[in-house]
Design an enzyme around this catalytic site. Sequence first.
Site, PDB file in Angstrom:
ATOM      1  CD  GLU A 122      -3.063  -1.002   2.174  1.00  0.00           C
ATOM      2  OE1 GLU A 122      -2.815  -0.366   3.209  1.00  0.00           O
ATOM      3  OE2 GLU A 122      -4.140  -1.570   1.974  1.00  0.00           O
ATOM      4  CD  GLU A 139      -3.952  -5.923   2.717  1.00  0.00           C
ATOM      5  OE1 GLU A 139      -4.647  -5.218   3.452  1.00  0.00           O
ATOM      6  OE2 GLU A 139      -2.733  -5.754   2.572  1.00  0.00           O
TER       7      GLU A 139
HETATM    8  C1  GLA Z   1      -3.973  -2.549   5.046  1.00  0.00           C
HETATM    9  C2  GLA Z   1      -2.603  -3.169   5.140  1.00  0.00           C
HETATM   10  C3  GLA Z   1      -2.559  -4.398   5.995  1.00  0.00           C
HETATM   11  C4  GLA Z   1      -3.403  -4.227   7.221  1.00  0.00           C
HETATM   12  C5  GLA Z   1      -4.805  -3.878   6.813  1.00  0.00           C
HETATM   13  C6  GLA Z   1      -5.759  -3.759   7.963  1.00  0.00           C
HETATM   14  O1  GLA Z   1      -4.728  -2.985   4.023  1.00  0.00           O
HETATM   15  O2  GLA Z   1      -2.065  -3.473   3.893  1.00  0.00           O
HETATM   16  O3  GLA Z   1      -1.232  -4.632   6.341  1.00  0.00           O
HETATM   17  O4  GLA Z   1      -2.871  -3.198   7.995  1.00  0.00           O
HETATM   18  O5  GLA Z   1      -4.781  -2.631   6.167  1.00  0.00           O
HETATM   19  O6  GLA Z   1      -7.069  -3.469   7.549  1.00  0.00           O
END
Ligand code: GLA
Length: 672
Positions: free
Chosen positions: A149, A308
């Site tokens: 991210e 995710e």
């Molecule tokens: C993001 C991050 C993860 C985690 C999630 C929690 O998407 O990439 O590492 O912290 O948030 O929702």
Amino acid sequence: MPTSLPALAFGGDYNPEQWPPEAHAEDRTLMREAGVDLVTLGVFSWAWLQPGPDRWDFGWLDEQMDALHAADIKVDLATATASPPAWLAQRHPEMLPVTQDGRTLWPGGRQAFCPSSPVYREHALALCTALAERYHDHPALALWHVSNELGCHNARCYCDVSAAAFRTWLRQRYDDDVARLNDAWGTAFWSQRYDDFEQVLPPRVAPTHANPTQQLDFLRFSSDQLLDNFVVERDVLHRISPGVPVTTNFMVMRQTMEMDYLRWGRELDVVSNDHYLIAAEAGGHRELAFSADLTRGTADGRPWLLMEHSTSAVNWQPRNRAKLPGEMIRNSLAHVARGADAVLFFQWRASRAGAEKFHSGLLPHAGTDTRQWREVVELSRLLDAVEEVAGSAPRNQAAILFDYEAWWGCELDSHPSIDVRYRDRAEDLHRALTAQGVGVDVVHPSTDLTSYDLVVVPTLYLVSDETVAALTAAAEAGATVVVTYFSGIVDESDHIRLGGYPGAFRELLGVRTTEFLPLLAGESVQVEGLGEGAVSADTWAEDLELDGAEALATYVDGPAAGLPAVTRRAVGDGRAWYVATRLDAAGTDRLVERLVADAGLEQLPGASDLVEVTRRVGDDASWLFVINHGDEQAEVPVHGVDLVTGREVAGDLRVPGGGVAVVREADPGRSD
Ligand code: GLA
């Protein structure tokens, strides 16, 4: 989709370093039980892989890679560069990010680095290189995952290193000519003139409103710097590990505006996205649908990976609602329905320590005798049952133009109304089209528009001449184009397009607005002409004159009483509509009914606000996805085989409240 990846991958982030070795064998047993076939490994492992400047430890990762391979589980291997170790910040505090008001963001959380820091980059590339050299031919390796991210917590850094990098970026943009910068930034205003690039700073906190074009350029620069972090790692991976695709996970959701993902997507071998529902928001499936369609836009229409999402609650919202029974499965299928070829989660095992210990996982704290686990297993079986959809994609007749630069420009300060939010009209028009069974692509303005019958242009505040020409050509060729208020207002330098609003779109739309008439908080107006009776609108009105267009709806009251609120102009074989106010949901629904008829769009059967119906199209088959977010049974007149139940349906598909269906259509749907 690259062949190294499982067909419809299922799994999530795996952080074995958080657990004692005894847990690892159980992890793999349970992964197999749950049908996990892809895990993302090592996202936050830098401190484990490189415990000191000249100390490396790959032993534990070797073991994990081998054991996962033996368990027939593929690996999306992270380059682990997202969270630098403490020793690096200790040695190089100049790599820490700094906020707009000059505060340093210290280690102790994650992503404590300045995206322009050469020190950070040098160390990140060394780690990336070491990993690529060690694992490039490991049989478990299916995908490289750069950082994590990018920009999540450090998208904009205002430190001195960033300031110097910003100046270099500006020199390039303005051909090393400070006069060009002065012109673009309108520095004749408030004595802001620069004589030398060396005087220029990031838009740090100033006594009052910072120069808008300086802000806009800083957003462009910040997005470019982060993208560059991706590109340099990707290039190392391509060189040392050719043939293995490279991704990084986007955050295409309403809260994230800093990264120009529609441009970033072109640099990725495969796009992946993270999506989290906002618990406080009723009807989150609508925002999810929009974000998923936008993600497909970043992937240029190709399948993408849901890298995710959550099985249930997250930890980072003020009130972290658990998902209702069936909700996680509906969320997952909704992404697949819109082109995802993987359903992955954060994270495999819910943590027992750390800031995310109350974040749900595939394997909850309470273990496998839980509803969450049973739903995880159910989802996995369901994905197996629908696996044949992998590789196909939606093919739509309607498009919404979306542009991060327009978003940045639109939401700068000192504008006519703080209530004009960039995604607002785009999401509401998308909602209404979806509810009426119309599939929509969300695409960058530079996309070839010739195949679309309806092109929606919401709040495109900043627009180039090329986009206006492409939209005009689309209308002339027969498309219906609809533009909403606060579009076409400025050029790429955020300079007003003079002569009346909506500036760049005046001619296409056949209207001329002499003054904006924004409404106060809580104020609404009535608009009539969109079907029987009036509908409500708020936020915005205009003093608009017709100049070739016809009025379809007018304001009944308020500051623009009696003036046109919705107009239409015939353009070549098509039409150009203008919507000069913020219609409420009922008004948008009525508008969309008319647009659908005007553009002659196909409507998928059985769709409503609570019943999502979409189609994916393959080479010689098509699949209708039905996701019932309501409590009532949905009836959908489709013929084919429901892959979820295995039953034949002959025009009488019934999907229970909360249920899902994926029908391979007897008569494949449109594929053009
Ligand atoms: C993001 C991050 C993860 C985690 C999630 C929690 O998407 O990439 O590492 O912290 O948030 O929702």
